[in-house]
Write a protein that holds these residues in place. Structure first.
Motif: not given
Length: 457
Positions: A168-169, A172, A183-185, A187-188, A441
């Motif tokens: 996970w960022e 996220a 959540a921004d997927t 960034k997962v 990342t």
């Protein structure tokens, strides 16, 4: 130009039931009936925090250690207990021992991520490979995995765990109620690890934590252990008997960091010390003798047999160590085997004397004296290149920790060696260590950049 901040000690309280001395439970100063009483450990954690200590630490094994007939053994699983301690403390770090030999990376990463969130960024992981066949027997194995293979597994285990913490960022979670996007997927990410010991798809089912990773701690001092520490550990709990031995270990371990692209300040060396504290030296030595006289030789002999990988049952207590195997043939804790053998030979100790010497520290340095004398000892090791701080191992609890906090800590503060307030919020901040960057990342960014350049070409 601002002057650099003076180097400061780091102090960890190693909590062990009635205390570290194997006869502590028999002494009237202790409360062995409370080893499964949450309020007892909450008091110890609050005491450590009152003393501004960096952290508290719980050892653990996956078998019943030693002879429970003669010692207050057994107790809480450490991560469960530390989660409860997190609720009654605000600053002190919470370090748990978890084995890489008898666990899985996903479970371990998830539990430490949970503790880091619960505590607001105070989790630490003491990484062990487990050292006894009794542990193997509890997991369907007749023999313990060979020493070097345990460290190979541990390396891959830590690599997988760190990938999971990075899955996970930091940003996220969007919490966009209007668009219905939690959540921004992008960034997962899955980690898709496939190695010699583990296959893990990921991502972790816990978002990235306040510290990124828990503080990574290690306690092995064998060649395999030191190399592992140089690559991964941020703090090392170690055992040396003399200043010269401490200096040699410190120099050796710090010299290994460069080949992993690390600096000397990225790893803290914290030798164990079991301080027997008295208002006078005579009072301290009297307490030390009282504890020695309460020892059960049968228990001490069993403990010594385990350390040396040799059954000593029936040998005369007033005789010397028998012929022992070579260190290379030991499949348990190699560094502790060597330390104990060297101690016995250097000081010409009988089995009885060796049991007495190991009673309070199991190989860690035991020092009886006044608060001033204990502060002198700590300062000498700290200033003479043998330690960045200490793993404080009270021989008896709760009084041994209270005495250290109330009488030794103020002396260290007056000398400018130890903090007078917590300045950090997380365990990493109090240890002066950086929050790790998210490696996934960085990898994703590098890959995207490379792809863009290829398209441009």
């Amino acid at each position: 130009m601002t002057a650099p901040r003076p180097r400061q000690l780091h102090l960890n309280a190693f909590l062990m039931n009635a205390g570290h001395h194997d006869a502590a439970w028999r002494h009237p100063l202790t409360q062995p009936e409370r080893v499964t009483d949450l309020r007892y450990f909450q008091h110890l954690a609050r005491t450590a925090e009152r003393g501004l200590l960096d952290s508290v630490f719980l050892a653990d094994g996956l078998a019943l250690w030693g002879k429970v007939r003669h010692n207050a053994l057994g107790g809480f699983e450490p991560l469960t207990l530390l989660s409860a301690l997190a609720a009654v403390t605000e600053h002190v770090g919470l370090i748990a021992t978890v084995s890489t030999t008898f666990n899985e990376p996903f479970h371990t990463a998830r539990k430490f991520a949970s503790l880091d969130h619960i505590s607001g960024g105070r989790a630490g992981w003491n990484i062990v490979t487990s050292g006894t066949v009794n542990e193997a027997l509890n997991f369907g194995q007749d023999e313990h995995l060979e020493h070097a293979l345990r460290y190979q597994r541990a390396r891959e285990f830590v690599e997988v765990a760190t990938k999971l913490w990075d899955s996970w960022e930091d940003d996220a979670i969007l919490l966009d109620r209007e668009r219905g996007v939690y959540a921004d997927t992008d960034k997962v990410r899955e980690i898709n690890h496939r190695g010699e010991y583990f296959g893990v798809r990921g991502p972790l089912n816990v978002p990235r934590t306040p510290q990124g990773y828990p503080l990574l701690v290690q306690a092995g001092s064998s060649e395999d252990g030191k190399e592992f520490a140089a690559q991964y550990a941020e703090a090392v709990f170690t055992a040396q008997q003399t200043l010269a031995d401490g200096q040699a270990f410190y120099k050796d371990l710090k010299s290994r960091l460069a080949r992993y692209g690390r600096t000397r300040g990225q790893l803290l060396v914290l030798p164990g010390i079991a301080p027997v504290i008295g208002s006078t030296e005579a009072e301290a030595r009297t307490l030390e003798q009282e504890l020695t006289e309460l020892q059960v030789p049968e228990y001490g002999l069993a403990q010594l047999s385990g350390m040396l990988g040799t059954d000593l049952t029936g040998l005369p207590l007033d005789g010397p160590l028998p012929e022992l195997p070579e260190e290379r043939d030991i499949n348990g804790n190699k560094s502790r085997f060597t330390l104990v053998v060297e101690l016995a030979h250097r000081d010409g100790l009988t089995l009885r004397e060796l049991i007495a010497r190991l009673g309070a520290g199991r190989g860690h340095r035991v020092f009886a004296g006044t608060p001033e004398q204990i502060a002198d000892e700590i300062e000498e090791w700290f200033t003479e290149g043998a330690a960045d701080g200490f793993n404080i191992m009270p021989p008896h609890l709760p009084g041994g920790l209270e005495d250290f906090v109330d009488h030794v800590v103020p002396i260290l503060q007056r000398r400018g060696l130890f903090r007078t307030e917590y300045t950090g919020r997380t365990l990493r901040e109090n240890y002066g260590l950086a929050r790790p960057a998210n490696r996934l990342t960085a990898t994703a960014t590098a890959t995207a950049t490379a792809t863009e350049e290829e398209v441009a070409v």
